[in-house]
Design a protein around this motif. Structure first.
Motif: not given
Length: 189
Positions: A8, A12, A50-51, A108, A132, A137
């Motif tokens: 992530d 992170t 990554t969101n 995610k 994450g 995650d």
């Protein structure tokens, strides 16, 4: 097949300052760059997943995200870290930017980004790690068949529920190489 460290980003790799989208607000978490150098030497692919719902929410643009990402890649290369791929999800079901307003398989806890990387890089998911700072995650890692899901305490506050979804809990990504080495050298009795 290849082994990977799926990471992530916010919380992170960098300090999570809520919707980080410009260089002035991007700060690497202490010692994570050194850890990435070691992980590359251990022959792991490094893949960021990554969101980025701030895009759908209209808080920043896709171009803002891509500019920051290019800078991050450049900065990491200066420190001898090669990121093999970056996958991001700009979607959110409650977004205000129509183009990105939707439910998707890449956000995610869904495993879409991880599965795309698996196919592209021929990743052995069982021998790979998802790192994450959130339950989402960990759930994405589980759904993708990741062998070890690692919750870091350097981002969002961990909850009992998020802890229960992780195989390992560590302070920061900076500790991952040593933890992997310890586990690989530990033989069952």
């Amino acid at each position: 097949m290849n082994n990977a460290i799926f990471m992530d980003r916010d919380g992170t790799i960098n300090v999570d300052k809520s919707y980080v989208y410009n260089i002035n607000n991007f700060f690497f978490i202490e010692n994570v760059i050194d850890a990435m150098v070691i992980l590359k030497k251990m022959n792991f692919f490094l893949i960021i997943v990554t969101n980025q719902s701030g895009i759908a929410r209209g808080l920043f643009t896709k171009d803002d995200f891509l500019l920051l990402t290019k800078w991050m890649i450049f900065y990491l290369r200066l420190h001898h870290v090669h990121i093999d791929a970056i996958y991001f999800c700009p979607h959110h079901s409650k977004g205000i930017v129509k183009k990105f307003q939707r439910t998707c398989l890449c956000r995610k806890p869904n495993p879409g980004m991880l599965l795309d990387a698996k196919q592209r890089f021929n990743i052995n998911m069982t021998n790979s790690y998802m790192v994450g700072d959130t339950e989402n995650d960990m759930l994405a890692g589980q759904s993708a068949g990741i062998g070890t899901n690692v919750l870091v305490c350097s981002g969002k506050e961990t909850t009992k529920k998020s802890q229960s979804t992780a195989n390992w809990i560590i302070k920061s990504l900076a500790f991952l190489p040593n933890v992997i080495k310890i586990h690989k050298n530990t033989k069952p009795i």
